[in-house]
Design an enzyme around this catalytic site. Structure first.
Site, PDB file in Angstrom:
ATOM      1  N   SER A  18      -6.819   1.665   2.373  1.00 26.54           N
ATOM      2  CA  SER A  18      -8.039   1.675   2.082  1.00 26.54           C
ATOM      3  C   SER A  18      -8.077   1.782   0.129  1.00 26.54           C
ATOM      4  CB  SER A  18      -8.726   3.692   2.763  1.00 26.54           C
ATOM      5  OG  SER A  18      -9.430   3.599   1.809  1.00 26.54           O
ATOM      6  N   VAL A  78      -0.040   1.617  19.106  1.00 23.99           N
ATOM      7  CA  VAL A  78       1.162   1.173  18.446  1.00 23.99           C
ATOM      8  C   VAL A  78       2.015   1.998  17.541  1.00 23.99           C
ATOM      9  CG1 VAL A  78      -0.976  -0.438  17.527  1.00 23.99           C
ATOM     10  CG2 VAL A  78      -0.427   1.909  16.370  1.00 23.99           C
ATOM     11  N   TYR A 136      -4.464  10.705   5.505  1.00 29.35           N
ATOM     12  CA  TYR A 136      -5.448   9.405   4.931  1.00 29.35           C
ATOM     13  C   TYR A 136      -4.964   8.546   3.939  1.00 29.35           C
ATOM     14  CZ  TYR A 136      -9.081   5.439   6.172  1.00 29.35           C
ATOM     15  OH  TYR A 136      -9.148   4.355   6.312  1.00 29.35           O
TER      16      TYR A 136
END
Length: 250
Positions: A143, A65, A156
């Site tokens: 998330s 990607v 993250y």
């Protein structure tokens, strides 16, 4: 077969990070809901060899990607075969966890490149096909770490929070001139995937104890959320973050 309450017939879908885990379950769920074609994409499609043959409406695509040329090739293939995309599910992602004082620049760059830049590049590349019919749905997997943070996951959290911010911008941007390209996020909590199955049982029990509903979620819980947001049942929902976490973050 899944109920036709969420009828995906004639829909052309793209799912990234699709070989295993959440991506596999999302791809299977869209297939069972009757999607005309699902392009299941992953940088390593080998794990899909054991299940993808069960679904004649799923096409396996090896895809990075973060590679603009590869994304352009995918776009051209879909253009030639179907001429449009109805649903894009941005699911590909990685973790490289470390405490702030110990996180390396490489760990930061790896996560931000795949998790955030990859979502941007994939959506940008497929945008002409998403616009083709004037109505489509983008569902990106964020998330609860992206909304509420977590120790040892600066990279993250930044990447998943960035996905939310981009999504809200897209929800405003992609409705001009009569377009109805909806953009939403799903923010999973602790989900029972291959990653969590490698965690010691004692740690899993502590994780489950933090969840009001008392258990980790299953990949199907996330896939059902994707199916809803991708379908016409969510036709008046855009720019939203759907938390599927058992009440972990309230």
């Amino acid at each position: 077969m899944m109920t036709t309450y969420y009828d995906m017939q004639e829909k052309v879908c793209v799912v990234t990070g699709a070989a295993r885990g959440l991506g596999r379950t999302i791809s299977e769920t869209l297939a069972k809901a009757g999607a005309r074609r699902i392009y299941a994409c992953d940088i390593n499609m080998a794990p899909a060899d054991s299940w993808i043959g069960d679904y004649p409406n799923i096409t396996a695509i090896t895809l990075d990607v973060c590679n603009s040329a590869a994304l352009a090739t995918l776009r051209q293939r879909i253009q030639d075969e179907h001429g449009h995309v109805d649903v894009l599910v941005n699911n590909a992602g990685i973790t490289r966890d470390a405490l702030l004082g110990k996180m390396t620049e490489e760990q930061w760059d790896q996560v931000l490149t795949v998790n955030l830049k990859g979502v941007f590049l994939t959506t940008q590349s497929l945008l002409p096909l998403l616009k083709e019919k004037g109505k489509s749905s983008i569902v990106s997997i964020s998330s609860v770490v992206g909304t509420d943070g977590n120790i040892g996951q600066s990279n993250y959290a930044a990447s998943k929070g960035g996905i939310i911010a981009m999504t809200k911008g897209w929800a405003k941007e992609l409705v001009h001139g009569g377009l109805q390209v909806r953009a939403n996020c799903i923010a999973p909590g602790f989900i029972n995937t291959e990653m969590t199955q490698a965690v010691p049982e004692a740690v899993l029990q502590k994780m489950a104890a933090r969840i009001p509903l008392g258990a980790l979620g299953e990949p199907q819980d996330i896939a059902d959320g994707v199916l809803f947001l991708a379908s016409e049942r969510a036709r008046y929902i855009t720019g939203q973050v759907l938390k599927i976490d058992g009440g972990l973050v309230l």
